[in-house]
Design an enzyme around this catalytic site. Sequence first.
Site, PDB file in Angstrom:
ATOM      1  N   GLU A  20       2.584  -5.272  13.685  1.00 46.32           N
ATOM      2  CA  GLU A  20       1.562  -4.341  13.180  1.00 46.32           C
ATOM      3  C   GLU A  20       0.253  -4.606  13.906  1.00 46.32           C
ATOM      4  O   GLU A  20      -0.129  -5.756  14.120  1.00 46.32           O
ATOM      5  CB  GLU A  20       1.328  -4.506  11.664  1.00 46.32           C
ATOM      6  CG  GLU A  20       2.417  -3.928  10.809  1.00 46.32           C
ATOM      7  CD  GLU A  20       2.118  -3.985   9.308  1.00 46.32           C
ATOM      8  OE1 GLU A  20       0.926  -3.941   8.920  1.00 46.32           O
ATOM      9  OE2 GLU A  20       3.085  -4.084   8.537  1.00 46.32           O
ATOM     10  N   GLU A  48       4.584 -10.016   5.313  1.00 49.69           N
ATOM     11  CA  GLU A  48       3.295 -10.545   4.883  1.00 49.69           C
ATOM     12  C   GLU A  48       3.347 -11.375   3.609  1.00 49.69           C
ATOM     13  O   GLU A  48       2.573 -11.146   2.673  1.00 49.69           O
ATOM     14  CB  GLU A  48       2.278  -9.411   4.757  1.00 49.69           C
ATOM     15  CG  GLU A  48       2.086  -8.670   6.070  1.00 49.69           C
ATOM     16  CD  GLU A  48       0.792  -7.887   6.143  1.00 49.69           C
ATOM     17  OE1 GLU A  48       0.263  -7.529   5.092  1.00 49.69           O
ATOM     18  OE2 GLU A  48       0.317  -7.666   7.269  1.00 49.69           O
ATOM     19  N   ASP A  73       0.785  -1.237   0.000  1.00 53.60           N
ATOM     20  CA  ASP A  73       0.000   0.000   0.000  1.00 53.60           C
ATOM     21  C   ASP A  73       0.819   1.290   0.000  1.00 53.60           C
ATOM     22  O   ASP A  73       0.293   2.348  -0.325  1.00 53.60           O
ATOM     23  CB  ASP A  73      -1.045   0.013   1.145  1.00 53.60           C
ATOM     24  CG  ASP A  73      -0.473   0.400   2.498  1.00 53.60           C
ATOM     25  OD1 ASP A  73       0.737   0.181   2.720  1.00 53.60           O
ATOM     26  OD2 ASP A  73      -1.245   0.918   3.327  1.00 53.60           O
TER      27      ASP A  73
HETATM   28  C1  GCB Z   1      -0.289  -4.400   6.379  1.00 54.74           C
HETATM   29  C2  GCB Z   1       0.942  -4.044   5.660  1.00 54.74           C
HETATM   30  C3  GCB Z   1       1.214  -2.552   5.704  1.00 54.74           C
HETATM   31  C4  GCB Z   1      -0.081  -1.781   5.518  1.00 54.74           C
HETATM   32  C5  GCB Z   1      -1.000  -2.136   6.656  1.00 54.74           C
HETATM   33  C6  GCB Z   1      -2.358  -1.433   6.582  1.00 54.74           C
HETATM   34  O1  GCB Z   1      -0.538  -5.505   6.747  1.00 54.74           O
HETATM   35  O2  GCB Z   1       2.066  -4.752   6.106  1.00 54.74           O
HETATM   36  O3  GCB Z   1       2.156  -2.250   4.726  1.00 54.74           O
HETATM   37  O4  GCB Z   1       0.135  -0.408   5.472  1.00 54.74           O
HETATM   38  O5  GCB Z   1      -1.249  -3.492   6.634  1.00 54.74           O
HETATM   39  O6  GCB Z   1      -2.514  -0.383   7.175  1.00 54.74           O
HETATM   40  O7  GCB Z   1      -3.240  -1.947   5.929  1.00 54.74           O
END
Ligand code: GCB
Length: 603
Positions: free
Chosen positions: A512, A418, A167
């Site tokens: 995360e 991921e 993203d």
């Molecule tokens: C994730 C990704 C990260 C995204 C995040 C999100 O799992 O690793 O790059 O920005 O989710 O906020 O969706």
Amino acid sequence: MLEYSMLYPKTTASRRAVCMDGMWNFQLDWKEEGVTSGWCEGLPQPDQIPVPASFQDFYTEKDIREYAGDFWYEKEMFIPGEWEGMKVFVRFGCATHRAEVFVNGVKVTEHEGGFLPFTADVTDIVRYNMPNKVVVKVNNELRVTNIPVGTTVTLANGKKMAKPYFDFYNYSGLQRSVYLMAVPQEYVFDITTDYEICGRDAKVSYKIATTGEHHVEVTLVDEDGNVAARAQGKEGVLEVKDAHLWEVRNAYLYRMQVRIMEGSQVLDEYEEEIGIRTVEVKDTSILLNGKPVYLKGFGKHEDSDIVGRGFNIGVMKRDFELMKWIGANSFRTSHYPYSEEIYKMADREGFLIIDEVPAVGLFESLMNFMEASTGKQTAFFEKDTTPILLKNHLHAVEEMIARDKNHPSVIAWSLLNEPETTSEAAVPYFKEVFDKAHELDVQKRPRTFALVMNSVPGVCKCHQFSDIVALNRYYGWYVKGGHEICDAREMMIQEMEGWKAMNLNKPFIFTEYGADTLVSEHKLPSVMWSQEYQNEYLQMTNEVFDSFDFIKGEQIWNFADFQTTEGIMRVNGNKKGIFTRQRQPKDIAYKLKERWENLPVDY
Ligand code: GCB
């Protein structure tokens, strides 16, 4: 061994480093004519642009911002006459995602991978005491054979567009500093250190690679300028009495001075700042200097207004001040190795880094955070292109470890973010990547990767490779958000019970978790996107963390709001920041501060 030295450019008694940051000539290659029209000799109609910076956010035209393809940089460099007889290099902190470099019209190097440095030997090409011209062709297309992974499509109007499988915005260009360097013919090429703490003393073992056979002397100098230890030879041990250890948020840096000697004459001199510390995983604990540590901090991005992913020394300073203010002790360099200056600052400030290779997008979807939870399978590791991807991935691991191995702040390697781990095909791929990191890192730091939502107990085929199991989890956001948060809590607890039942005897960390929040939104009762909901979400996740003793860290997503590809999932960027993109606190920042300042270090 890499073809070029990864040591950071420095001026010493024997070396010169001249920073080439500033305005460079710049031209987008709309008609793909640069190669055939000889742009390597000079750009026909250049604009001027700052380096380091991503090019995208300077301009007002959308076609420029979204440009995918080749774009060229050019700058004159004056090579002093005194450098004749030395080796002369041009070193790029990075070129995103791939580059070819020409000096005076001659191709001197090429490099694939947008987040690690590379160097061109221009000794035989430059003209001394005269201006020389460096031209760089950069390309920012995303491919399935390279990390980070994505594709590039052609639109109806014939223009190309990058389609990332991740993203964050596909910022690109010369995003880090460029240096002109001169070193002696016989020079220090590489330094590797390892540590052992023996009571109050320490042993610093080292290995020096040089480009010749002359004798090497090593001196360790403490922060007061006193010699702490000396050793002779390319390989040896520095015995440090009453060693001052590098501790979390209490850093102590020694200067390791390396000299190549010819009799009493110094042929080359290089200095590296090191911190004496050990890192180890034992049962469910992460041990720093033998003491358990609980990670508190963030997944970050190199991302700010105007310069995009370009290194910005002011933003770096502000980020560290905010991390100190909030009581953090660590961060992950999601999703690529950051600028070298950031690691130096972490060394100085005593922050712990999980250093991540740019292996993101190893799941075929722009919204893997959403789609992974739906059970979607993309047979990612079963494609014809997988062997090429693996080769590039391994190379990036090698470059990252070569560059970052001596930073005391780097306590773990994150080797993928991921990836799709639901199929057996991932297993041999993982094995090669994890084995490579183990082989290359003398300190044998823990290795990890960030598990996506569907990599759950019983389904994930690859968690066994991790020394620290790292989870990216969005219960309460992508799954069961809003008023259903009580169900999200149950699902999260159920998953953690599943891991517990597996008795892995390893530390788990959350790399995360987070909820998008607009700084403008307050609502009572809460709704998703409001600051009130971000607080509720935090409370729920913290309650879960606090009920499992094998959870040894929490790195919330994200430190700050950041730019993403546009789309219905993102409101001009990812808004999960604890701080805004301008680095001001959302309400949640005060809650986190309260929690983190009150958690014991070894919680
Ligand atoms: C994730 C990704 C990260 C995204 C995040 C999100 O799992 O690793 O790059 O920005 O989710 O906020 O969706």
